[in-house]
Scaffold this motif. Structure first.
Motif, PDB file in Angstrom:
ATOM      1  N   ASN A 301       0.830  -1.212   0.000  1.00  0.00           N
ATOM      2  CA  ASN A 301       0.000   0.000   0.000  1.00  0.00           C
ATOM      3  C   ASN A 301       0.864   1.261   0.000  1.00  0.00           C
ATOM      4  N   ASN A 302       1.907   1.249  -0.804  1.00  0.00           N
ATOM      5  CA  ASN A 302       2.823   2.390  -0.948  1.00  0.00           C
ATOM      6  C   ASN A 302       3.703   2.625   0.283  1.00  0.00           C
ATOM      7  N   ASP A 303       3.624   1.769   1.269  1.00  0.00           N
ATOM      8  CA  ASP A 303       4.509   1.839   2.427  1.00  0.00           C
ATOM      9  C   ASP A 303       5.688   0.893   2.184  1.00  0.00           C
ATOM     10  N   GLU A 304       6.880   1.374   2.522  1.00  0.00           N
ATOM     11  CA  GLU A 304       8.097   0.596   2.294  1.00  0.00           C
ATOM     12  C   GLU A 304       8.706   0.192   3.625  1.00  0.00           C
ATOM     13  N   LEU A 305       9.037  -1.085   3.756  1.00  0.00           N
ATOM     14  CA  LEU A 305       9.578  -1.621   4.995  1.00  0.00           C
ATOM     15  C   LEU A 305      10.882  -2.344   4.687  1.00  0.00           C
ATOM     16  N   THR A 306      11.961  -1.954   5.390  1.00  0.00           N
ATOM     17  CA  THR A 306      13.251  -2.613   5.208  1.00  0.00           C
ATOM     18  C   THR A 306      13.824  -2.988   6.570  1.00  0.00           C
ATOM     19  N   GLY A 307      14.848  -3.838   6.569  1.00  0.00           N
ATOM     20  CA  GLY A 307      15.496  -4.256   7.802  1.00  0.00           C
ATOM     21  C   GLY A 307      16.576  -5.270   7.488  1.00  0.00           C
ATOM     22  N   GLU A 308      17.172  -5.840   8.527  1.00  0.00           N
ATOM     23  CA  GLU A 308      18.197  -6.841   8.304  1.00  0.00           C
ATOM     24  C   GLU A 308      17.590  -8.177   7.879  1.00  0.00           C
ATOM     25  N   GLU A 309      16.392  -8.445   8.361  1.00  0.00           N
ATOM     26  CA  GLU A 309      15.709  -9.687   8.031  1.00  0.00           C
ATOM     27  C   GLU A 309      14.210  -9.468   8.152  1.00  0.00           C
ATOM     28  N   ILE A 310      13.468  -9.947   7.167  1.00  0.00           N
ATOM     29  CA  ILE A 310      12.013  -9.838   7.185  1.00  0.00           C
ATOM     30  C   ILE A 310      11.426 -11.231   7.114  1.00  0.00           C
ATOM     31  N   ILE A 311      10.494 -11.506   8.034  1.00  0.00           N
ATOM     32  CA  ILE A 311       9.893 -12.841   8.112  1.00  0.00           C
ATOM     33  C   ILE A 311       8.385 -12.728   7.928  1.00  0.00           C
ATOM     34  N   PHE A 312       7.873 -13.479   6.965  1.00  0.00           N
ATOM     35  CA  PHE A 312       6.424 -13.581   6.782  1.00  0.00           C
ATOM     36  C   PHE A 312       5.955 -14.804   7.563  1.00  0.00           C
ATOM     37  N   LEU A 313       5.035 -14.608   8.478  1.00  0.00           N
ATOM     38  CA  LEU A 313       4.484 -15.687   9.280  1.00  0.00           C
ATOM     39  C   LEU A 313       3.081 -16.043   8.799  1.00  0.00           C
ATOM     40  N   ASP A 314       2.677 -17.266   9.096  1.00  0.00           N
ATOM     41  CA  ASP A 314       1.330 -17.719   8.745  1.00  0.00           C
ATOM     42  C   ASP A 314       1.054 -17.519   7.258  1.00  0.00           C
ATOM     43  N   GLY A 315       2.044 -17.907   6.440  1.00  0.00           N
ATOM     44  CA  GLY A 315       1.862 -17.811   4.994  1.00  0.00           C
ATOM     45  C   GLY A 315       1.809 -16.402   4.457  1.00  0.00           C
ATOM     46  N   GLY A 316       2.369 -15.438   5.187  1.00  0.00           N
ATOM     47  CA  GLY A 316       2.405 -14.057   4.713  1.00  0.00           C
ATOM     48  C   GLY A 316       1.361 -13.154   5.324  1.00  0.00           C
ATOM     49  N   LYS A 317       0.523 -13.686   6.205  1.00  0.00           N
ATOM     50  CA  LYS A 317      -0.517 -12.868   6.827  1.00  0.00           C
ATOM     51  C   LYS A 317       0.065 -11.923   7.893  1.00  0.00           C
ATOM     52  N   LYS A 318       1.184 -12.316   8.485  1.00  0.00           N
ATOM     53  CA  LYS A 318       1.852 -11.487   9.486  1.00  0.00           C
ATOM     54  C   LYS A 318       3.277 -11.238   9.044  1.00  0.00           C
ATOM     55  N   VAL A 319       3.830 -10.090   9.455  1.00  0.00           N
ATOM     56  CA  VAL A 319       5.185  -9.724   9.072  1.00  0.00           C
ATOM     57  C   VAL A 319       5.992  -9.373  10.320  1.00  0.00           C
ATOM     58  N   LYS A 320       7.191  -9.946  10.401  1.00  0.00           N
ATOM     59  CA  LYS A 320       8.116  -9.643  11.490  1.00  0.00           C
ATOM     60  C   LYS A 320       9.408  -9.122  10.879  1.00  0.00           C
ATOM     61  N   VAL A 321       9.904  -7.970  11.406  1.00  0.00           N
ATOM     62  CA  VAL A 321      11.096  -7.350  10.845  1.00  0.00           C
ATOM     63  C   VAL A 321      12.150  -7.191  11.928  1.00  0.00           C
ATOM     64  N   GLU A 322      13.371  -7.654  11.635  1.00  0.00           N
ATOM     65  CA  GLU A 322      14.501  -7.458  12.531  1.00  0.00           C
ATOM     66  C   GLU A 322      15.184  -6.142  12.178  1.00  0.00           C
TER      67      GLU A 322
END
Length: 333
Positions: A301-322
């Motif tokens: 949705n035009n929002d950009e998220l970066t980090g050292e590691e990005i994890i999609f949980l539950d098949g991509g429904k949740k996002v965890k960023v280190e």
């Protein structure tokens, strides 16, 4: 005088039989010794009935049935061949075979088995060809169907320049990998199977989902279930589309089910509402977790998220960023 003619004729017949054994490739054996002996006795009986017939004027054309050949290199078996019949020519040194089965060895163990309607063997080079309804099987369960294969004794390679259809071994879920490609190479010494050009494949999963794959090539091992897809790899899985230069299908140690898929070398992933990039992406299929490493970036949705590691949980429904670094669009401006 008639007695001496019979002796001379039998000597010539025996010489013909011995010459067939010598000219045919090394270490000729027959599958059933009793059948061979019976055939020789029938030939002797026939010779007695036709004792006044002239002896053959040429030994160029020779035929035999129930053929079993073993070829060795440096003291180790290279291949072992069975055929219903063989027909050859002394001058050309080429033998034509019917209903062929060839076992290819690596370190005295059978690695691959090839069957087909017809075949040929060069008695000098020991090169082989098998043509018609050809099936190549690896010892760990891969099955390749091609119109023909050609084997080089010097390089120890089995090659098919025509379309190949492959079925992989079934895993614990009962599903197999199905694949088509433009050509095939089998490296016997390395126990590797290479599918080249225009590769398409599908791997059904136990949850009803499936991987659909397009790639420039694929590589399989005769030692394990792991598979690699190479060159412009494009995959779809559930609602995701993944692109990268290399993808590996991995099985857990001691497991008989596909556990993860690793995409390397610059990966692009998209689903219905997200787009992501990273150097490497690991899909953990057992926990339904997708990990992005190496400059990962997610745009939603035009929002950009970066980090050292990005994890999609539950098949991509949740996002965890280190160590998240977020760039959010200001919608109030």
């Amino acid at each position: 005088m008639g007695k001496y003619k019979n002796i001379i004729f039998l000597v010539l017949l025996l010489a013909l039989f011995v010459e067939i054994l010598i000219i045919f490739p090394a270490r000729l054996e027959h599958e059933d010794e009793a059948e061979v002996r019976a055939r020789v006795e029938r030939q002797k009986a026939e010779a007695k009935k036709n004792k006044d017939a002239p002896a053959p004027s040429s030994l160029a054309e020779q035929r035999m049935g129930g053929v079993h050949l073993v070829e060795s290199q440096s003291g180790n078996r290279d291949w072992e061949l069975f055929a219903v019949s063989a027909e050859g020519n002394q001058g050309e040194g080429t033998w034509k075979l019917k209903q062929v089965r060839v076992l290819f060895y690596n370190k005295e163990k059978v690695e691959f088995t090839v069957t087909g309607d017809e075949g040929s063997i060069d008695s000098k080079s020991k090169d082989l060809s098998v043509i018609g309804n050809v099936v190549t099987k690896s010892e760990n369960g891969y099955i390749f169907k091609t119109p023909a294969i050609f084997y080089s004794s010097k390089t120890r390679r089995i090659e098919s320049p025509e379309q190949v259809v492959m079925e992989g071994p079934r895993d614990a879920s009962g599903a197999a990998l199905f694949l088509k490609g433009a050509s095939m190479k089998v490296l016997v010494d390395q126990s590797k199977m290479l599918i080249e050009k225009r590769v398409t494949a599908q791997k059904p999963m136990k949850d009803g989902k499936a991987f659909d794959i397009v790639a420039d090539g694929a590589e399989f091992s005769g030692k394990n279930r792991e598979a690699r897809f190479l060159g412009a790899v494009r995959m779809s899985y559930d609602n995701m589309k993944l692109e990268g230069p290399e993808a590996s299908f991995l099985y857990g140690k001691g497991a008989d089910i596909l556990s993860s898929v690793a995409i390397k070398g610059g990966v692009r992933v998209s689903d219905v509402d997200k787009f992501a990039t990273a150097e490497n992406v690991d899909l953990d299929l057992l926990t339904n977790k997708y990990t992005f490493k190496g400059r990962p970036k997610v745009i939603q949705n035009n929002d950009e998220l970066t980090g050292e590691e990005i994890i999609f949980l539950d098949g991509g429904k949740k996002v965890k960023v280190e160590r998240v670094r977020a760039k959010v669009e200001n919608k109030d401006q």
